[in-house]
Write a protein that holds these residues in place. Sequence first.
Motif, mmCIF file in Angstrom:
data_model
loop_
_atom_site.group_PDB
_atom_site.id
_atom_site.type_symbol
_atom_site.label_atom_id
_atom_site.label_comp_id
_atom_site.label_asym_id
_atom_site.label_seq_id
_atom_site.Cartn_x
_atom_site.Cartn_y
_atom_site.Cartn_z
ATOM 1 N N ALA A 1 0.838 -1.206 0.000
ATOM 2 C CA ALA A 1 0.000 0.000 0.000
ATOM 3 C C ALA A 1 0.870 1.252 0.000
ATOM 4 O O ALA A 1 0.608 2.199 -0.754
ATOM 5 N N ALA A 2 1.897 1.263 0.824
ATOM 6 C CA ALA A 2 2.792 2.430 0.890
ATOM 7 C C ALA A 2 3.484 2.654 -0.451
ATOM 8 O O ALA A 2 3.582 3.792 -0.919
ATOM 9 N N GLU A 3 3.955 1.590 -1.070
ATOM 10 C CA GLU A 3 4.639 1.705 -2.364
ATOM 11 C C GLU A 3 3.701 2.234 -3.454
ATOM 12 O O GLU A 3 4.134 2.934 -4.361
ATOM 13 N N ALA A 4 2.402 1.894 -3.336
ATOM 14 C CA ALA A 4 1.425 2.329 -4.344
ATOM 15 C C ALA A 4 0.748 3.643 -3.964
ATOM 16 O O ALA A 4 -0.080 4.146 -4.715
ATOM 17 N N GLY A 5 1.074 4.176 -2.801
ATOM 18 C CA GLY A 5 0.462 5.427 -2.359
ATOM 19 C C GLY A 5 -0.975 5.269 -1.900
ATOM 20 O O GLY A 5 -1.760 6.222 -1.940
ATOM 21 N N VAL A 6 -1.349 4.080 -1.452
ATOM 22 C CA VAL A 6 -2.697 3.812 -0.954
ATOM 23 C C VAL A 6 -2.689 4.026 0.558
ATOM 24 O O VAL A 6 -1.901 3.420 1.277
ATOM 25 N N ASP A 7 -3.568 4.894 1.041
ATOM 26 C CA ASP A 7 -3.655 5.217 2.461
ATOM 27 C C ASP A 7 -4.606 4.252 3.149
ATOM 28 O O ASP A 7 -5.828 4.371 3.025
ATOM 29 N N THR A 8 -4.067 3.275 3.882
ATOM 30 C CA THR A 8 -4.909 2.295 4.572
ATOM 31 C C THR A 8 -5.678 2.927 5.731
ATOM 32 O O THR A 8 -6.661 2.370 6.184
ATOM 33 N N GLY A 9 -5.257 4.090 6.186
ATOM 34 C CA GLY A 9 -5.958 4.792 7.254
ATOM 35 C C GLY A 9 -7.310 5.331 6.821
ATOM 36 O O GLY A 9 -8.135 5.688 7.666
ATOM 37 N N ARG A 10 -7.555 5.405 5.527
ATOM 38 C CA ARG A 10 -8.842 5.894 5.015
ATOM 39 C C ARG A 10 -9.886 4.786 4.937
ATOM 40 O O ARG A 10 -11.047 5.057 4.662
ATOM 41 N N TRP A 11 -9.491 3.546 5.167
ATOM 42 C CA TRP A 11 -10.440 2.438 5.114
ATOM 43 C C TRP A 11 -11.358 2.507 6.325
ATOM 44 O O TRP A 11 -10.918 2.751 7.444
#
Length: 129
Positions: free
Chosen positions: A83-93
Amino acid sequence: MLLVVDTPLTGHDTFLSTTLRLDQPVHLPELPVRILTFDDVTVLAPLLPVALQGQAGEEWSGTLLIPHGARPPAIPEDLAQAAAEAGVDTGRWSPAEARHLLTFLAEAGSASVRAERIAMIITTLGSRP
């Protein structure tokens, strides 16, 4: 004696001690209980001896006071790194979304299936606005 909760609790630590305000079948403003959450049922185990009137299976009602709040879902390191490498913010889930995704990932039977599922999660969530 165990009190069965009609809807299983999710997102809270099991074995957590808390307080139940019992309204029925008797009024007890502060009954210390331990939360026991299993796969599909949550029960409350009173921590003090209490004599409730009525028969086994009788309905009860009350308010469970959980001061600790919901625990955030733990994101596995491999998913967090992807997720970090793809710029996906898991905190928004949302908590429900996180539980669904983490269950989907946890059910992967092999490392290759797990890697495919991580890629699918990242691709799907990375394309959201």
